[in-house]
Motif scaffolding. Structure first.
Motif, PDB file in Angstrom:
ATOM      1  N   THR A   1       0.844  -1.197   0.000  1.00 52.78           N
ATOM      2  CA  THR A   1       0.000   0.000   0.000  1.00 52.78           C
ATOM      3  C   THR A   1       0.875   1.241   0.000  1.00 52.78           C
ATOM      4  OG1 THR A   1      -1.690  -1.164   1.290  1.00 52.78           O
ATOM      5  CG2 THR A   1      -1.844   1.229   1.218  1.00 52.78           C
ATOM      6  N   ASP A   2       0.523   2.205  -0.845  1.00 53.58           N
ATOM      7  CA  ASP A   2       1.233   3.483  -0.811  1.00 53.58           C
ATOM      8  C   ASP A   2       0.265   4.603  -1.195  1.00 53.58           C
ATOM      9  OD1 ASP A   2       0.964   3.319  -3.579  1.00 53.58           O
ATOM     10  OD2 ASP A   2       3.092   2.942  -3.956  1.00 53.58           O
ATOM     11  N   THR A   3       0.752   5.813  -1.168  1.00 52.22           N
ATOM     12  CA  THR A   3      -0.104   6.984  -1.400  1.00 52.22           C
ATOM     13  C   THR A   3      -0.711   6.971  -2.795  1.00 52.22           C
ATOM     14  OG1 THR A   3       1.174   8.313   0.169  1.00 52.22           O
ATOM     15  CG2 THR A   3      -0.153   9.497  -1.462  1.00 52.22           C
ATOM     16  N   GLU A   4       0.100   6.663  -3.822  1.00 50.91           N
ATOM     17  CA  GLU A   4      -0.415   6.670  -5.190  1.00 50.91           C
ATOM     18  C   GLU A   4      -1.560   5.671  -5.335  1.00 50.91           C
ATOM     19  OE1 GLU A   4       1.064   6.218  -9.840  1.00 50.91           O
ATOM     20  OE2 GLU A   4       2.488   5.896  -8.202  1.00 50.91           O
ATOM     21  N   PHE A   5      -1.433   4.512  -4.724  1.00 49.67           N
ATOM     22  CA  PHE A   5      -2.484   3.503  -4.799  1.00 49.67           C
ATOM     23  C   PHE A   5      -3.771   4.003  -4.142  1.00 49.67           C
ATOM     24  CE2 PHE A   5      -4.451  -0.402  -2.940  1.00 49.67           C
ATOM     25  CZ  PHE A   5      -4.821  -1.002  -4.146  1.00 49.67           C
ATOM     26  N   LEU A   6      -3.655   4.613  -2.975  1.00 52.48           N
ATOM     27  CA  LEU A   6      -4.838   5.088  -2.267  1.00 52.48           C
ATOM     28  C   LEU A   6      -5.514   6.239  -3.003  1.00 52.48           C
ATOM     29  CD1 LEU A   6      -3.584   4.878   1.416  1.00 52.48           C
ATOM     30  CD2 LEU A   6      -5.143   3.316   0.240  1.00 52.48           C
ATOM     31  N   ILE A   7      -4.748   7.048  -3.704  1.00 50.24           N
ATOM     32  CA  ILE A   7      -5.336   8.106  -4.523  1.00 50.24           C
ATOM     33  C   ILE A   7      -6.239   7.501  -5.591  1.00 50.24           C
ATOM     34  CG2 ILE A   7      -4.804   9.848  -6.278  1.00 50.24           C
ATOM     35  CD1 ILE A   7      -2.329  10.575  -4.612  1.00 50.24           C
ATOM     36  N   ARG A   8      -5.825   6.358  -6.143  1.00 46.67           N
ATOM     37  CA  ARG A   8      -6.595   5.719  -7.205  1.00 46.67           C
ATOM     38  C   ARG A   8      -7.797   4.941  -6.661  1.00 46.67           C
ATOM     39  NH1 ARG A   8      -3.359   5.113 -12.133  1.00 46.67           N
ATOM     40  NH2 ARG A   8      -1.355   6.155 -11.835  1.00 46.67           N
ATOM     41  N   VAL A   9      -7.651   4.359  -5.485  1.00 45.38           N
ATOM     42  CA  VAL A   9      -8.734   3.543  -4.918  1.00 45.38           C
ATOM     43  C   VAL A   9      -9.772   4.405  -4.206  1.00 45.38           C
ATOM     44  CG1 VAL A   9      -9.299   1.659  -3.325  1.00 45.38           C
ATOM     45  CG2 VAL A   9      -7.195   1.559  -4.677  1.00 45.38           C
ATOM     46  N   ARG A  10      -9.313   5.353  -3.403  1.00 44.98           N
ATOM     47  CA  ARG A  10     -10.177   6.230  -2.603  1.00 44.98           C
ATOM     48  C   ARG A  10     -11.109   5.441  -1.671  1.00 44.98           C
ATOM     49  NH1 ARG A  10     -12.687  10.164  -7.042  1.00 44.98           N
ATOM     50  NH2 ARG A  10     -12.324   8.392  -8.390  1.00 44.98           N
ATOM     51  N   PRO A  11     -10.553   4.559  -0.852  1.00 47.40           N
ATOM     52  CA  PRO A  11     -11.398   3.729   0.015  1.00 47.40           C
ATOM     53  C   PRO A  11     -11.925   4.501   1.214  1.00 47.40           C
ATOM     54  CG  PRO A  11      -9.106   3.304   0.504  1.00 47.40           C
ATOM     55  CD  PRO A  11      -9.122   4.269  -0.657  1.00 47.40           C
ATOM     56  N   ARG A  12     -13.058   4.065   1.730  1.00 45.79           N
ATOM     57  CA  ARG A  12     -13.599   4.577   2.985  1.00 45.79           C
ATOM     58  C   ARG A  12     -13.304   3.610   4.124  1.00 45.79           C
ATOM     59  NH1 ARG A  12     -19.598   4.770   1.531  1.00 45.79           N
ATOM     60  NH2 ARG A  12     -19.746   4.894   3.795  1.00 45.79           N
ATOM     61  N   ILE A  13     -13.281   2.320   3.792  1.00 45.70           N
ATOM     62  CA  ILE A  13     -13.086   1.251   4.778  1.00 45.70           C
ATOM     63  C   ILE A  13     -11.961   0.359   4.294  1.00 45.70           C
ATOM     64  CG2 ILE A  13     -14.151  -0.810   5.796  1.00 45.70           C
ATOM     65  CD1 ILE A  13     -16.873   0.670   5.445  1.00 45.70           C
ATOM     66  N   ALA A  14     -11.063  -0.007   5.189  1.00 50.22           N
ATOM     67  CA  ALA A  14      -9.970  -0.913   4.842  1.00 50.22           C
ATOM     68  C   ALA A  14      -9.904  -2.035   5.862  1.00 50.22           C
ATOM     69  CB  ALA A  14      -8.645  -0.163   4.793  1.00 50.22           C
ATOM     70  N   ILE A  15      -9.744  -3.260   5.371  1.00 46.07           N
ATOM     71  CA  ILE A  15      -9.609  -4.420   6.247  1.00 46.07           C
ATOM     72  C   ILE A  15      -8.209  -4.988   6.071  1.00 46.07           C
ATOM     73  CG2 ILE A  15     -10.329  -6.802   6.658  1.00 46.07           C
ATOM     74  CD1 ILE A  15     -12.777  -4.196   5.389  1.00 46.07           C
ATOM     75  N   ILE A  16      -7.517  -5.145   7.181  1.00 43.30           N
ATOM     76  CA  ILE A  16      -6.190  -5.765   7.185  1.00 43.30           C
ATOM     77  C   ILE A  16      -6.319  -7.136   7.819  1.00 43.30           C
ATOM     78  CG2 ILE A  16      -3.812  -5.621   7.986  1.00 43.30           C
ATOM     79  CD1 ILE A  16      -4.102  -2.591   8.058  1.00 43.30           C
ATOM     80  N   SER A  17      -5.979  -8.172   7.058  1.00 39.31           N
ATOM     81  CA  SER A  17      -6.036  -9.542   7.550  1.00 39.31           C
ATOM     82  C   SER A  17      -4.629  -9.983   7.936  1.00 39.31           C
ATOM     83  CB  SER A  17      -6.604 -10.462   6.468  1.00 39.31           C
ATOM     84  OG  SER A  17      -6.770 -11.768   6.947  1.00 39.31           O
ATOM     85  N   CYS A  18      -4.408 -10.140   9.236  1.00 42.02           N
ATOM     86  CA  CYS A  18      -3.086 -10.537   9.716  1.00 42.02           C
ATOM     87  C   CYS A  18      -3.229 -11.211  11.075  1.00 42.02           C
ATOM     88  CB  CYS A  18      -2.149  -9.332   9.808  1.00 42.02           C
ATOM     89  SG  CYS A  18      -2.686  -8.058  10.960  1.00 42.02           S
ATOM     90  N   GLY A  19      -2.165 -11.897  11.488  1.00 40.60           N
ATOM     91  CA  GLY A  19      -2.190 -12.625  12.740  1.00 40.60           C
ATOM     92  C   GLY A  19      -1.554 -11.848  13.867  1.00 40.60           C
ATOM     93  N   SER A  20      -2.073 -12.022  15.067  1.00 40.72           N
ATOM     94  CA  SER A  20      -1.528 -11.338  16.236  1.00 40.72           C
ATOM     95  C   SER A  20      -0.095 -11.790  16.490  1.00 40.72           C
ATOM     96  CB  SER A  20      -2.401 -11.645  17.451  1.00 40.72           C
ATOM     97  OG  SER A  20      -1.877 -11.024  18.598  1.00 40.72           O
ATOM     98  N   GLY A  21       0.820 -10.828  16.658  1.00 38.82           N
ATOM     99  CA  GLY A  21       2.214 -11.145  16.934  1.00 38.82           C
ATOM    100  C   GLY A  21       2.916 -11.888  15.825  1.00 38.82           C
ATOM    101  N   ASN A  22       2.506 -11.672  14.586  1.00 40.61           N
ATOM    102  CA  ASN A  22       3.104 -12.414  13.466  1.00 40.61           C
ATOM    103  C   ASN A  22       4.568 -12.043  13.276  1.00 40.61           C
ATOM    104  OD1 ASN A  22       3.344 -10.400  10.961  1.00 40.61           O
ATOM    105  ND2 ASN A  22       1.430  -9.917  12.038  1.00 40.61           N
TER     106      ASN A  22
END
Length: 300
Positions: free
Chosen positions: A235-256
């Protein structure tokens, strides 16, 4: 081609043989009450350090995108049953890394599956071999083997009335010599559902983002499944400019062990005032699109 790579390719070809061409709180909400009638629901499962998302459509059809690591398989099967799933219309393995397809092995053994989508990238690993063998032995609701399809840019499927999913990546020739070729040849999906759009990015990294920019892909989406578990290279700024999301979900494990999500991704999302939901802190994250808009709840 190396002998082992040839064996993998032959297994994929065997799965394709005979297939038809491309065609168009602490517990999860009760299946009896969620999703509300006529609504779309996407459940981002907490599968530890991995990805898995279930799309529940208003017409009763279901799509499972990834299944987390192998050790998540039994838990994922139980969660699917909690959500009232008895069969799956589509199962998508975005790319052949074990933290995305490992849990699908148990799913393919537990439920009738009508169709399996694959990136088509030849990859050598014991988990990917076991996954392909599970696809080969799986059964659909009619007792036949699921259709196995390599999905590439340009495919577009009508999932339900006014709901269409488009494949944005991968495309041939596959990206090679990148930081991670499987990641950069992930299946990237964009679901359009009336007033809302969902973007599922697999483990996309910089090389694939640049290709999508060159191809002028429409990346706009209100809901973003953050690429590569919130890694700095997803993920970077240029990508977010193109997507313009309101909600983002990060799928990751605790203490990975990878330190996901990385501060660079979190800072970029914060700068764009995106509401971030993390499975390592919130458990399953459920996004429901109703006639009132987008609603988000979590299992913790």
């Amino acid at each position: 081609m190396r002998p082992l790579a040839l064996a993998w390719l032959l297994l994929i070809v065997g799965l394709l043989t005979g297939c038809q061409p491309a065609s168009k709180g602490t517990r999860p909400p009760s299946p009896a009450t969620a999703p509300p009638a006529g609504s779309l629901q996407v459940v981002f499962f907490d599968v530890g350090q991995g990805d898995s998302a279930l799309i529940r459509l208003p017409n009763g059809k279901t799509m499972l995108i990834d299944g987390g690591p192998p050790q998540a398989g039994r838990v994922l099967v139980a969660k699917l049953r909690q959500y009232g799933v008895s069969r799956l219309d589509w199962v998508v393995g975005t790319h052949p890394h074990s933290d995305h397809i490992g849990g699908l092995i148990a799913v393919l053994k537990a439920f009738p599956v009508e169709e399996v989508w694959d990136s088509g990238l030849v990859y050598e690993s014991p988990v990917y071999r076991d996954y392909l063998l599970a696809v080969k032995s799986a059964k659909g609701s009619a007792g036949k083997r699921p259709r196995f399809r390599v999905m590439l840019k340009g495919e577009s499927i009508q999932l339900a009335p006014n709901m269409r999913i488009e494949v944005l990546a991968p495309s041939r020739p596959y990206l090679m010599g990148t930081e991670s070729d499987p990641n950069n040849n992930s299946i990237v999906l964009r679901l359009e559902a009336g007033r809302a759009r969902f973007l599922f990015t697999g483990d996309m990294e910089g090389a694939l983002r640049r290709r999508l920019y060159q191809q002028r892909a429409d990346l706009r989406a209100e809901v973003l499944k953050v690429a590569h578990h919130g890694s700095h290279n997803g993920t970077d700024t240029e990508f977010l400019i193109r997507v313009r999301p309101r909600i983002a979900i990060i799928s990751c494990g605790s203490g990975n062990p990878h330190g996901h999500p990385h501060k660079e991704a979190l800072q970029a999302l914060k700068a764009f005032r995106v509401r971030v939901y993390r499975t390592d802190r919130l458990g399953d994250v459920v996004v429901t699109l109703t006639n009132k808009g987008l609603e988000v709840v979590s299992s913790k």
